[in-house]
Design a protein around this motif. Structure first.
Motif, PDB file in Angstrom:
ATOM      1  N   THR A 191       5.085   3.108   3.960  1.00  0.00           N
ATOM      2  CA  THR A 191       5.166   4.129   5.002  1.00  0.00           C
ATOM      3  C   THR A 191       4.742   5.481   4.445  1.00  0.00           C
ATOM      4  OG1 THR A 191       7.482   4.582   4.504  1.00  0.00           O
ATOM      5  CG2 THR A 191       7.039   2.923   6.177  1.00  0.00           C
ATOM      6  N   GLY A 192       4.253   6.295   5.349  1.00  0.00           N
ATOM      7  CA  GLY A 192       3.873   7.661   5.005  1.00  0.00           C
ATOM      8  C   GLY A 192       4.254   8.604   6.128  1.00  0.00           C
ATOM      9  N   THR A 193       4.617   9.811   5.777  1.00  0.00           N
ATOM     10  CA  THR A 193       5.062  10.807   6.757  1.00  0.00           C
ATOM     11  C   THR A 193       4.032  11.929   6.832  1.00  0.00           C
ATOM     12  OG1 THR A 193       7.376  10.301   6.301  1.00  0.00           O
ATOM     13  CG2 THR A 193       6.907  12.404   7.375  1.00  0.00           C
ATOM     14  N   LEU A 194       3.616  12.224   8.061  1.00  0.00           N
ATOM     15  CA  LEU A 194       2.683  13.307   8.328  1.00  0.00           C
ATOM     16  C   LEU A 194       3.451  14.443   8.994  1.00  0.00           C
ATOM     17  CD1 LEU A 194      -0.251  14.390   8.431  1.00  0.00           C
ATOM     18  CD2 LEU A 194      -0.413  13.379  10.724  1.00  0.00           C
ATOM     19  N   GLN A 195       3.342  15.642   8.415  1.00  0.00           N
ATOM     20  CA  GLN A 195       3.981  16.828   8.972  1.00  0.00           C
ATOM     21  C   GLN A 195       2.895  17.777   9.491  1.00  0.00           C
ATOM     22  OE1 GLN A 195       6.318  18.144   5.599  1.00  0.00           O
ATOM     23  NE2 GLN A 195       8.165  17.146   6.393  1.00  0.00           N
ATOM     24  N   ILE A 196       3.018  18.158  10.752  1.00  0.00           N
ATOM     25  CA  ILE A 196       2.036  19.043  11.401  1.00  0.00           C
ATOM     26  C   ILE A 196       2.715  20.377  11.659  1.00  0.00           C
ATOM     27  CG2 ILE A 196       0.488  19.338  13.358  1.00  0.00           C
ATOM     28  CD1 ILE A 196       0.526  16.321  13.736  1.00  0.00           C
TER      29      ILE A 196
ATOM     30  N   THR B 214       5.738   9.294  11.422  1.00  0.00           N
ATOM     31  CA  THR B 214       5.705   8.324  10.320  1.00  0.00           C
ATOM     32  C   THR B 214       4.755   7.197  10.687  1.00  0.00           C
ATOM     33  OG1 THR B 214       8.001   8.857   9.816  1.00  0.00           O
ATOM     34  CG2 THR B 214       7.101   6.875   8.807  1.00  0.00           C
ATOM     35  N   PHE B 215       3.929   6.777   9.694  1.00  0.00           N
ATOM     36  CA  PHE B 215       2.931   5.734   9.918  1.00  0.00           C
ATOM     37  C   PHE B 215       3.137   4.611   8.913  1.00  0.00           C
ATOM     38  CE2 PHE B 215       1.233   9.715  11.441  1.00  0.00           C
ATOM     39  CZ  PHE B 215       0.755   9.384  12.703  1.00  0.00           C
ATOM     40  N   LEU B 216       2.688   3.434   9.309  1.00  0.00           N
ATOM     41  CA  LEU B 216       2.857   2.220   8.504  1.00  0.00           C
ATOM     42  C   LEU B 216       1.487   1.707   8.088  1.00  0.00           C
ATOM     43  CD1 LEU B 216       5.017   0.039   7.577  1.00  0.00           C
ATOM     44  CD2 LEU B 216       4.336  -1.229   9.624  1.00  0.00           C
ATOM     45  N   ALA B 217       1.371   1.382   6.791  1.00  0.00           N
ATOM     46  CA  ALA B 217       0.148   0.765   6.258  1.00  0.00           C
ATOM     47  C   ALA B 217       0.521  -0.598   5.715  1.00  0.00           C
ATOM     48  CB  ALA B 217      -0.466   1.636   5.170  1.00  0.00           C
ATOM     49  N   ALA B 218      -0.085  -1.670   6.234  1.00  0.00           N
ATOM     50  CA  ALA B 218       0.244  -3.039   5.845  1.00  0.00           C
ATOM     51  C   ALA B 218      -1.021  -3.762   5.426  1.00  0.00           C
ATOM     52  CB  ALA B 218       0.931  -3.774   6.995  1.00  0.00           C
ATOM     53  N   ASP B 219      -0.889  -4.575   4.332  1.00  0.00           N
ATOM     54  CA  ASP B 219      -2.035  -5.376   3.902  1.00  0.00           C
ATOM     55  C   ASP B 219      -1.892  -6.784   4.461  1.00  0.00           C
ATOM     56  OD1 ASP B 219      -0.178  -6.735   2.348  1.00  0.00           O
ATOM     57  OD2 ASP B 219      -0.689  -5.678   0.498  1.00  0.00           O
ATOM     58  N   ASN B 220      -2.870  -7.626   4.166  1.00  0.00           N
ATOM     59  CA  ASN B 220      -2.864  -9.002   4.652  1.00  0.00           C
ATOM     60  C   ASN B 220      -2.647  -9.984   3.509  1.00  0.00           C
ATOM     61  OD1 ASN B 220      -5.263  -8.564   3.383  1.00  0.00           O
ATOM     62  ND2 ASN B 220      -6.567  -9.535   4.940  1.00  0.00           N
ATOM     63  N   GLY B 221      -1.889  -9.552   2.493  1.00  0.00           N
ATOM     64  CA  GLY B 221      -1.605 -10.432   1.374  1.00  0.00           C
ATOM     65  C   GLY B 221      -0.567 -11.478   1.726  1.00  0.00           C
ATOM     66  N   ILE B 222      -0.270 -12.326   0.742  1.00  0.00           N
ATOM     67  CA  ILE B 222       0.715 -13.393   0.923  1.00  0.00           C
ATOM     68  C   ILE B 222       1.811 -13.200  -0.127  1.00  0.00           C
ATOM     69  CG2 ILE B 222       1.127 -15.870   0.953  1.00  0.00           C
ATOM     70  CD1 ILE B 222      -1.771 -16.266   1.692  1.00  0.00           C
ATOM     71  N   PRO B 223       3.005 -12.798   0.278  1.00  0.00           N
ATOM     72  CA  PRO B 223       3.363 -12.370   1.632  1.00  0.00           C
ATOM     73  C   PRO B 223       2.840 -10.975   1.894  1.00  0.00           C
ATOM     74  CG  PRO B 223       5.229 -12.104   0.187  1.00  0.00           C
ATOM     75  CD  PRO B 223       4.159 -12.752  -0.648  1.00  0.00           C
TER      76      PRO B 223
ATOM     77  N   THR C  13      -7.331  12.398   8.327  1.00  0.00           N
ATOM     78  CA  THR C  13      -7.349  10.968   7.986  1.00  0.00           C
ATOM     79  C   THR C  13      -6.206  10.714   7.007  1.00  0.00           C
ATOM     80  OG1 THR C  13      -9.738  10.780   8.328  1.00  0.00           O
ATOM     81  CG2 THR C  13      -8.661   9.079   6.979  1.00  0.00           C
ATOM     82  N   PHE C  14      -5.258   9.927   7.448  1.00  0.00           N
ATOM     83  CA  PHE C  14      -4.052   9.632   6.650  1.00  0.00           C
ATOM     84  C   PHE C  14      -4.181   8.193   6.154  1.00  0.00           C
ATOM     85  CE2 PHE C  14       0.854   9.684   6.622  1.00  0.00           C
ATOM     86  CZ  PHE C  14       0.845  10.176   5.326  1.00  0.00           C
ATOM     87  N   SER C  15      -4.875   8.049   5.032  1.00  0.00           N
ATOM     88  CA  SER C  15      -5.178   6.706   4.532  1.00  0.00           C
ATOM     89  C   SER C  15      -4.286   6.359   3.359  1.00  0.00           C
ATOM     90  CB  SER C  15      -6.650   6.615   4.125  1.00  0.00           C
ATOM     91  OG  SER C  15      -6.932   7.572   3.110  1.00  0.00           O
ATOM     92  N   ALA C  16      -4.066   5.053   3.186  1.00  0.00           N
ATOM     93  CA  ALA C  16      -3.228   4.529   2.107  1.00  0.00           C
ATOM     94  C   ALA C  16      -4.096   3.830   1.069  1.00  0.00           C
ATOM     95  CB  ALA C  16      -2.187   3.556   2.660  1.00  0.00           C
ATOM     96  N   VAL C  17      -3.551   3.644  -0.114  1.00  0.00           N
ATOM     97  CA  VAL C  17      -4.237   2.990  -1.230  1.00  0.00           C
ATOM     98  C   VAL C  17      -3.522   1.694  -1.540  1.00  0.00           C
ATOM     99  CG1 VAL C  17      -4.894   3.188  -3.648  1.00  0.00           C
ATOM    100  CG2 VAL C  17      -4.994   5.208  -2.160  1.00  0.00           C
ATOM    101  N   ASP C  18      -4.281   0.606  -1.677  1.00  0.00           N
ATOM    102  CA  ASP C  18      -3.711  -0.685  -2.069  1.00  0.00           C
ATOM    103  C   ASP C  18      -3.808  -0.800  -3.589  1.00  0.00           C
ATOM    104  OD1 ASP C  18      -2.816  -3.228  -2.368  1.00  0.00           O
ATOM    105  OD2 ASP C  18      -4.086  -4.106  -0.816  1.00  0.00           O
TER     106      ASP C  18
ATOM    107  N   PRO D 122       0.839  -1.206   0.000  1.00  0.00           N
ATOM    108  CA  PRO D 122       0.000   0.000   0.000  1.00  0.00           C
ATOM    109  C   PRO D 122       0.875   1.258   0.000  1.00  0.00           C
ATOM    110  CG  PRO D 122      -0.691  -1.556   1.703  1.00  0.00           C
ATOM    111  CD  PRO D 122       0.616  -2.038   1.192  1.00  0.00           C
ATOM    112  N   TYR D 123       0.341   2.311  -0.554  1.00  0.00           N
ATOM    113  CA  TYR D 123       1.091   3.560  -0.604  1.00  0.00           C
ATOM    114  C   TYR D 123       0.162   4.713  -0.210  1.00  0.00           C
ATOM    115  CZ  TYR D 123      -1.266   4.486  -5.056  1.00  0.00           C
ATOM    116  OH  TYR D 123      -2.219   4.698  -6.025  1.00  0.00           O
ATOM    117  N   PHE D 124       0.780   5.758   0.321  1.00  0.00           N
ATOM    118  CA  PHE D 124       0.042   6.958   0.721  1.00  0.00           C
ATOM    119  C   PHE D 124       0.080   7.938  -0.457  1.00  0.00           C
ATOM    120  CE2 PHE D 124       1.275   5.011   4.679  1.00  0.00           C
ATOM    121  CZ  PHE D 124       0.191   5.229   5.511  1.00  0.00           C
TER     122      PHE D 124
END
Length: 771
Positions: free
Chosen positions: A453-458, A439-448, A383-388, A360-362
């Motif tokens: 990762t995505g970086t949020l700046q405030i 920095t946040f991590l978005a992980a899917d449940n694929g095999i493998p 909302t800092f969402s990622a796209v698969d 996934p990517y942001f």
């Protein structure tokens, strides 16, 4: 030849055939004709003669190369008759001509005629074969050459006279191997030796080399009379690009995982009949259709000439599941004139794209948001969402924190909503240039599984949440006004517009502050603190000052500045005494401190003197006995090496080994090993008094010696050492028969004569008495 007068010199030219002694029929005579005739006995001859030989006898002679100069005696002359002879065969290739001089003298040696010149020319004979410069000639010609194309030149030399037929060489081709496609593919110029093509059809792919035998013949090529020789001409047919490369198949296939680069997905094989590893054979591949975005390229394997279809730009399964490429192949060198490309020089390549689990990517990375600092915990920020990218896979994406230095944020694991977990502070050490980064991590449940990762700046907008602080914290001022003042300012952790200009005020409570002090404004950031009254006693004063910033709403802070009031000199600087007084100590206190210091130093001096006196008294106390005999604290008990000289009553018979004892001897009664401590009551040693009198030292030592002498358990134990039996049958005999007593037959009295070192041994075995 004749001599006509004394002033006339005749020149005679004579031709003689080489390799024979015969005179050639042609004779050139300059002047009067000589007489040149064949002598039946001596061989060919010529005759020279003077006109005066009728009057007086004349002797003839010749000189020069071939007569009296090397080569010697090729020619000879009869001195009386003047006949000249050729004495041996001549070689024109060594000497083509001879120059002789003829002389005529009388019997007394007087010159009768002037010498005349004789020029003798050797006529050439065909005695040398043509010789090729090289035995093997190498040449080349392009395949497909037209008739008349020059190939090479062969050259043969003949040592004979080139102006005659003997030296005129002619060439011809004897044989050609192989005789394909024609037996006469080449011809040779008979006079120059140039070899040229005479027929079409040279094809390197069929015949790569021809071997031609060339013959050279003199006598203008007359095979009946001329001499011949041969050489070999090797003609190599060189390659031209007359064969276009052709694919071995019309279609090829391959597959590639998405997002891979520099991967070979298919190998394209071609066939080319031209010279391998030459520009006419090396293949060049080009994609002519099916790849508008430039995902692929075709590289040439330098060894196999295959085309390697390689991914140079990552492909995406979600965008393209397959590619249909059209590839054309050609050579590095252009095709020869008249040769057309083959329809087999183009092939199709089908490439299938394999779907793999992509991370996934942001979409917005780095994502920047702006908000005011100080928002309470639980506030939703964004909302800092990622796209698969795997649209064809049913996968769930979950979120987690990878880096949150201040632990201020929380992210929803399901939808990526970010809320505050603590108050965000712009003035924190974790912010850089007003920006807090996580920095946040978005992980899917694929095999493998895959993750991105995505970086949020405030960007934290400043609010007026920090009151100003007074500076400096400490200062000093003279006790009289109008000499100096204290410059004061403020520091604020906030930024503009929540900082200056500042307002500096004195509080109303306590009233002494406004009575003694005053503040004068200098500008928006600075003010001066000075004395209001004419004199203030020296000392330390805590002056409260109220500082207010310009924020909305403004914040105030009451700060304390410690002011040291002291007497000053003319320059406005505190004096030394004034500085001490300003520290809060009066004159009486200072005097008391000095008296205490003096008393302490006196006590230390007295203590040192007492210690030195005590040490001196201890050294003056001497023992009643001599210092060398003072053994107090010097008696040490060591292990003794054995009994004294008085201890002589040993029963040495115990050392004798009885004959009846076996190989494993048993311990005889009364025999003890040295490492066995005797069992018995131990004597009581005297107890040394804690502080013995010097006179008791001798008694104490004597009592200890008596107790040790009577102690059977004191080492060494005065026991025998029992060893293993050495065995019987020794040729040296056994030592067990030795009697250790002094009552034997052996006389040991002579030991007394050996000196004092053997006196003890003589007393033991000789029956003497101790002194």
């Amino acid at each position: 030849m004749s001599f006509v007068g004394k002033a006339l010199i005749l020149r005679v030219s004579v031709f003689v055939c080489e390799l024979t002694r015969e005179t050639c029929p042609t004779v050139h005579v300059h002047g009067d004709s000589p007489v040149w005739q064949e002598d039946p006995v001596q061989g060919p001859s010529g005759w020279i003669r003077s006109d005066k030989d009728n009057d007086i006898p004349i002797r003839y002679s010749i000189t020069g190369v071939g007569a009296d100069q090397p080569p010697m005696e090729v020619f000879s002359i009869d001195s009386m008759s003047g006949r000249m002879y050729v004495t041996r065969p001549m070689d024109r290739e060594e000497h083509a001509s001879y120059h002789l001089r003829a002389h005529a003298v009388d019997m007394n040696g007087n010159k009768v005629e002037n010498p005349i010149d004789l020029y003798i020319y050797v006529i050439d004979m065909n005695d040398n074969r043509p010789e090729f410069i090289n035995q093997v000639y190498n040449g080349s010609v392009d395949e497909g050459s037209k008739p008349g194309t020059y190939v090479m030149t062969v050259t043969a030399n003949d040592a004979d006279d080139s102006t005659t037929a003997n030296g005129m060489v002619r060439y011809r081709i004897v044989t050609q191997t192989p005789q394909s496609p024609s037996q006469n593919m080449f011809t040779i110029n008979s006079e120059t030796g140039d070899i040229v093509t005479v027929a079409a059809g040279l094809d390197r792919e069929k015949v790569q080399q021809y071997t031609v035998i060339v013959q050279a013949t003199d006598m203008e090529g007359n095979l009946n009379y001329g001499l011949s020789n041969t050489a070999t001409a090797i003609i190599t047919v060189t390659d031209v690009n007359d064969n276009p490369p052709e694919f071995t198949a019309s279609t090829f296939a391959g597959e590639v995982p998405e997002n891979r680069v520099e991967t070979v997905v298919a190998n394209l094989t071609v066939m080319d009949r031209d010279q391998p590893h030459s520009p006419n054979w090396n293949a060049v591949y080009r994609i002519i259709s099916g790849d508008p975005s430039g995902h692929f390229t075709v590289r040439t394997d330098p060894v196999t000439n295959e085309g390697m279809v390689t991914v140079v730009k990552a492909v995406d399964y979600e965008l393209n599941r397959a590619f249909m490429l059209t590839v054309m192949v050609s050579n590095q060198a252009p095709l020869a004139s008249g040769i057309q490309m083959s329809f087999q020089s183009t092939a199709g390549v089908t490439i299938s794209v394999m779907d793999i689990n992509e991370a996934p990517y942001f979409p917005s990375n780095h994502k920047l948001i702006r908000l005011e600092e100080g928002v309470p915990p639980g506030t939703v920020l964004t909302t800092f969402s990622a796209v698969d990218p795997d649209r064809f896979m049913q996968q769930a994406v979950r979120y987690s924190k990878l880096s949150d230095p201040a632990n201020w944020l929380h992210i929803n694991a399901t939808n990526g909503q970010i809320t505050t977990a603590a108050v965000l502070d712009r003035e924190s050490l974790y912010t850089k240039n007003n920006v807090y980064e996580a920095t946040f991590l978005a992980a899917d449940n694929g095999i493998p599984p895959a993750s991105g990762t995505g970086t949020l700046q405030i960007y934290l907008i400043d609010i007026n949440d920090n009151a100003p602080e007074l500076l400096p914290k400490e200062a000093q001022i003279c006790e009289k006004p109008n000499l100096n003042a204290i410059n004061i300012t403020a520091a604020d952790a906030d930024i503009d517009p929540n900082i200056g200009p500042y307002v500096f005020e004195l509080p109303f409570v306590p009233a002494a502050v406004r009575k003694n002090w005053t503040i004068t404004r200098l500008n928006g950031d600075y003010a001066q603190l000075s004395l209001r009254i004419l004199y203030l006693e020296a000392g330390m004063y805590d002056v409260p000052i109220i500082v207010t910033d310009s924020g909305n709403p403004p914040l105030s802070n009451t700060s304390i500045i410690k002011v040291k009031v002291c007497p000053c000199d003319d320059n406005g600087d505190c004096t030394t005494i004034g500085a001490v007084a300003a520290a809060g100590l009066g004159t009486g206190a200072i005097v008391a401190i000095l008296i205490c210091i003096l008393i302490l130093l006196t006590m230390v001096l007295l203590f040192v003197m007492w210690m030195k006196r005590r040490e001196k008294e201890r050294h003056t106390k001497q023992l009643l006995i001599d210092p060398e005999d003072d053994v107090r604290d010097n008696i040490l008990k060591y292990d003794e090496e054995g009994g004294g000289e008085e201890d002589q009553d040993y029963d040495l018979s115990q050392l004798q080994q009885p004959e009846a004892m076996g190989h494993v001897p048993s311990k005889a009664p009364g025999v003890r090993r040295v490492d066995e401590r005797p069992v018995g009551a131990e004597p009581q040693y005297p107890v040394r008094p804690m502080v013995p009198h010097p006179g008791d030292i001798g008694d104490f030592i004597n009592e200890g010696l008596r107790a040790a002498d009577n102690d059977p358990t004191a080492p060494p134990y005065d026991s025998l050492l029992v060893f293993d039996y050495e065995g019987s049958g020794s040729t040296a005999g056994s030592v067990s028969s030795l009697n250790s007593s002094s009552s034997g037959d052996q006389d040991y009295d002579y030991l007394n004569d050996w000196g004092p070192r053997f006196k003890k041994l003589a007393d033991m075995y000789g029956g003497g008495e101790e002194d």
